[in-house]
Design a protein around this motif. Structure first.
Motif, PDB file in Angstrom:
ATOM      1  N   GLU A  94      23.699  64.280  16.414  1.00  0.00           N
ATOM      2  CA  GLU A  94      24.095  63.869  15.058  1.00  0.00           C
ATOM      3  C   GLU A  94      25.569  64.168  14.792  1.00  0.00           C
ATOM      4  O   GLU A  94      26.241  63.410  14.090  1.00  0.00           O
ATOM      5  N   ALA A  95      26.069  65.255  15.394  1.00  0.00           N
ATOM      6  CA  ALA A  95      27.503  65.554  15.232  1.00  0.00           C
ATOM      7  C   ALA A  95      28.335  64.424  15.851  1.00  0.00           C
ATOM      8  O   ALA A  95      29.305  63.939  15.244  1.00  0.00           O
ATOM      9  N   GLU A  96      27.944  63.964  17.060  1.00  0.00           N
ATOM     10  CA  GLU A  96      28.655  62.845  17.702  1.00  0.00           C
ATOM     11  C   GLU A  96      28.536  61.581  16.855  1.00  0.00           C
ATOM     12  O   GLU A  96      29.496  60.834  16.681  1.00  0.00           O
ATOM     13  N   GLU A  97      27.329  61.337  16.364  1.00  0.00           N
ATOM     14  CA  GLU A  97      27.087  60.090  15.625  1.00  0.00           C
ATOM     15  C   GLU A  97      27.832  60.068  14.292  1.00  0.00           C
ATOM     16  O   GLU A  97      28.272  59.017  13.845  1.00  0.00           O
ATOM     17  N   ARG A  98      27.968  61.242  13.659  1.00  0.00           N
ATOM     18  CA  ARG A  98      28.699  61.270  12.380  1.00  0.00           C
ATOM     19  C   ARG A  98      30.142  60.816  12.604  1.00  0.00           C
ATOM     20  O   ARG A  98      30.676  60.016  11.844  1.00  0.00           O
ATOM     21  N   ALA A  99      30.735  61.299  13.704  1.00  0.00           N
ATOM     22  CA  ALA A  99      32.115  60.888  14.018  1.00  0.00           C
ATOM     23  C   ALA A  99      32.150  59.387  14.333  1.00  0.00           C
ATOM     24  O   ALA A  99      33.055  58.659  13.898  1.00  0.00           O
ATOM     25  N   PHE A 100      31.148  58.919  15.067  1.00  0.00           N
ATOM     26  CA  PHE A 100      31.064  57.500  15.452  1.00  0.00           C
ATOM     27  C   PHE A 100      31.015  56.613  14.211  1.00  0.00           C
ATOM     28  O   PHE A 100      31.807  55.683  14.057  1.00  0.00           O
ATOM     29  N   TYR A 101      30.087  56.927  13.301  1.00  0.00           N
ATOM     30  CA  TYR A 101      29.905  56.066  12.121  1.00  0.00           C
ATOM     31  C   TYR A 101      31.013  56.269  11.095  1.00  0.00           C
ATOM     32  O   TYR A 101      31.254  55.403  10.251  1.00  0.00           O
ATOM     33  N   ALA A 102      31.708  57.421  11.162  1.00  0.00           N
ATOM     34  CA  ALA A 102      32.816  57.655  10.222  1.00  0.00           C
ATOM     35  C   ALA A 102      34.063  56.881  10.632  1.00  0.00           C
ATOM     36  O   ALA A 102      35.066  56.906   9.928  1.00  0.00           O
ATOM     37  N   GLY A 103      34.045  56.222  11.792  1.00  0.00           N
ATOM     38  CA  GLY A 103      35.197  55.405  12.151  1.00  0.00           C
ATOM     39  C   GLY A 103      35.570  55.407  13.617  1.00  0.00           C
ATOM     40  O   GLY A 103      36.253  54.506  14.094  1.00  0.00           O
ATOM     41  N   LYS A 104      35.114  56.420  14.366  1.00  0.00           N
ATOM     42  CA  LYS A 104      35.477  56.499  15.777  1.00  0.00           C
ATOM     43  C   LYS A 104      35.080  55.227  16.538  1.00  0.00           C
ATOM     44  O   LYS A 104      35.749  54.802  17.484  1.00  0.00           O
ATOM     45  N   ALA A 105      33.983  54.599  16.080  1.00  0.00           N
ATOM     46  CA  ALA A 105      33.476  53.402  16.770  1.00  0.00           C
ATOM     47  C   ALA A 105      34.428  52.221  16.617  1.00  0.00           C
ATOM     48  O   ALA A 105      34.444  51.313  17.452  1.00  0.00           O
ATOM     49  N   LYS A 107      36.124  49.270  13.673  1.00  0.00           N
ATOM     50  CA  LYS A 107      35.563  48.344  12.671  1.00  0.00           C
ATOM     51  C   LYS A 107      34.641  47.302  13.315  1.00  0.00           C
ATOM     52  O   LYS A 107      33.532  47.043  12.828  1.00  0.00           O
ATOM     53  N   ASP A 108      35.076  46.708  14.425  1.00  0.00           N
ATOM     54  CA  ASP A 108      34.303  45.637  15.062  1.00  0.00           C
ATOM     55  C   ASP A 108      32.904  46.102  15.448  1.00  0.00           C
ATOM     56  O   ASP A 108      31.906  45.431  15.187  1.00  0.00           O
ATOM     57  N   TRP A 109      32.868  47.279  16.102  1.00  0.00           N
ATOM     58  CA  TRP A 109      31.590  47.793  16.590  1.00  0.00           C
ATOM     59  C   TRP A 109      30.655  48.089  15.403  1.00  0.00           C
ATOM     60  O   TRP A 109      29.475  47.731  15.401  1.00  0.00           O
ATOM     61  N   LEU A 110      31.221  48.717  14.370  1.00  0.00           N
ATOM     62  CA  LEU A 110      30.384  49.063  13.212  1.00  0.00           C
ATOM     63  C   LEU A 110      29.870  47.805  12.517  1.00  0.00           C
ATOM     64  O   LEU A 110      28.723  47.748  12.070  1.00  0.00           O
ATOM     65  N   GLU A 111      30.710  46.756  12.474  1.00  0.00           N
ATOM     66  CA  GLU A 111      30.253  45.484  11.871  1.00  0.00           C
ATOM     67  C   GLU A 111      29.133  44.863  12.704  1.00  0.00           C
ATOM     68  O   GLU A 111      28.186  44.297  12.172  1.00  0.00           O
ATOM     69  N   THR A 112      29.260  44.980  14.023  1.00  0.00           N
ATOM     70  CA  THR A 112      28.230  44.414  14.903  1.00  0.00           C
ATOM     71  C   THR A 112      26.897  45.135  14.716  1.00  0.00           C
ATOM     72  O   THR A 112      25.824  44.532  14.824  1.00  0.00           O
ATOM     73  N   LEU A 113      26.978  46.445  14.456  1.00  0.00           N
ATOM     74  CA  LEU A 113      25.752  47.241  14.311  1.00  0.00           C
ATOM     75  C   LEU A 113      25.108  47.096  12.935  1.00  0.00           C
ATOM     76  O   LEU A 113      23.928  47.414  12.766  1.00  0.00           O
ATOM     77  N   ALA A 114      25.875  46.601  11.942  1.00  0.00           N
ATOM     78  CA  ALA A 114      25.379  46.570  10.554  1.00  0.00           C
ATOM     79  C   ALA A 114      23.982  45.925  10.425  1.00  0.00           C
ATOM     80  O   ALA A 114      23.120  46.481   9.742  1.00  0.00           O
TER      81      ALA A 114
END
Ligand code: IYR
Length: 230
Positions: A94-105, A107-114
């Motif tokens: 969850e620590a890794e994922e919080r960083a991922f979803y907070a922006g590390k991923a 914009k493109d990746w987060l939009e794809t996952l939406a």
């Protein structure tokens, strides 16, 4: 962790288990299997109903029949059941994922996952009956500590993992392929050596009564899109 490296002579034996189905039987079997696989859905909501170790073991044995580079079978499946280990995995993931979803991923990746509705909360790491951590063995370590290269490791481990997911579904279990990144913390928790690379966590168990899937997950490419003939 270690294994003896034996060289065996080439010794052919007659092909065992030769299949003798008619064309009609083969078509019926292939069609039935497709119908079974259409019923597999990646599930992110599990309840805590236990699943017998013997069921998981049969699925692991099925995965272990996978083809691999030079038959080196460069995979290891670490089963995690202890609440303490699972709590640690959840907290690290969850620590890794919080960083991922907070922006590390990005914009493109987060939009794809939406459309999948995923987020950094991973309660299933503690609730589902089993976690199976898939490790890829970069090389084989002999009893004397000598290192021997493995071949086509990602391909081999990918094939075996696909077969494991199929076996788990065939047994009637639900599964999630979870890939926190980076996953280095899994070596220590699972007590696996450094030359083994954690590839993914398979979360395995029974779905929660109110489990949902994203509608978008039902969109599968057509036969024309995934295949061609020359
Ligand atoms: N590992 C993250 C993000 C994630 C990435 C992909 I690509 C997915 O298909 C789903 C999720 C997570 O588990 O939430």
């Amino acid at each position: 962790m270690t294994a003896s490296v034996t060289t065996r002579e080439y010794q052919p034996i007659p092909l065992p288990h030769r299949m003798t189905h008619s064309d009609a039987e083969m078509l019926a079997r292939a069609t039935d299997f497709y119908a079974l696989m259409q019923q597999r859905h990646t599930c992110r909501f599990f309840d805590d109903r236990p699943v017998g170790r013997e069921i998981i073991d049969q699925c692991l044995l099925a995965a272990g029949t996978a083809p691999s580079g030079a038959n080196r079978q460069p995979w290891h499946f670490a089963l995690v059941q202890s609440p303490g280990a699972r709590k640690r995995i959840r907290s690290e993931a969850e620590a890794e994922e919080r960083a991922f979803y907070a922006g590390k991923a990005g914009k493109d990746w987060l939009e794809t996952l939406a459309p999948l509705g995923t987020d950094s909360d991973k309660p299933f790491l503690e609730t589902a009956a089993w976690l199976i951590v898939v490790f890829a063995q970069r090389y084989l370590v002999g009893d004397d500590g000598s290192r021997h290269k493995n071949y086509y490791v990602p391909e081999s481990v990918g094939i075996a993992t696909g077969m494991l997911i199929t076996a788990l579904h065939n047994a009637g279990l639900s599964c999630l392929t979870h890939t926190p990144a980076p996953m280095g913390f899994l070596n220590e928790i699972c007590r696996r050596p450094d030359h083994e690379k954690p590839e993914m966590i398979l979360v395995v168990g029974h779905p929660a009564a109110d489990a949902t899937i994203p509608a978008a997950a039902l969109d599968k490419k057509t036969l024309a899109e995934i295949s061609s003939t020359v």
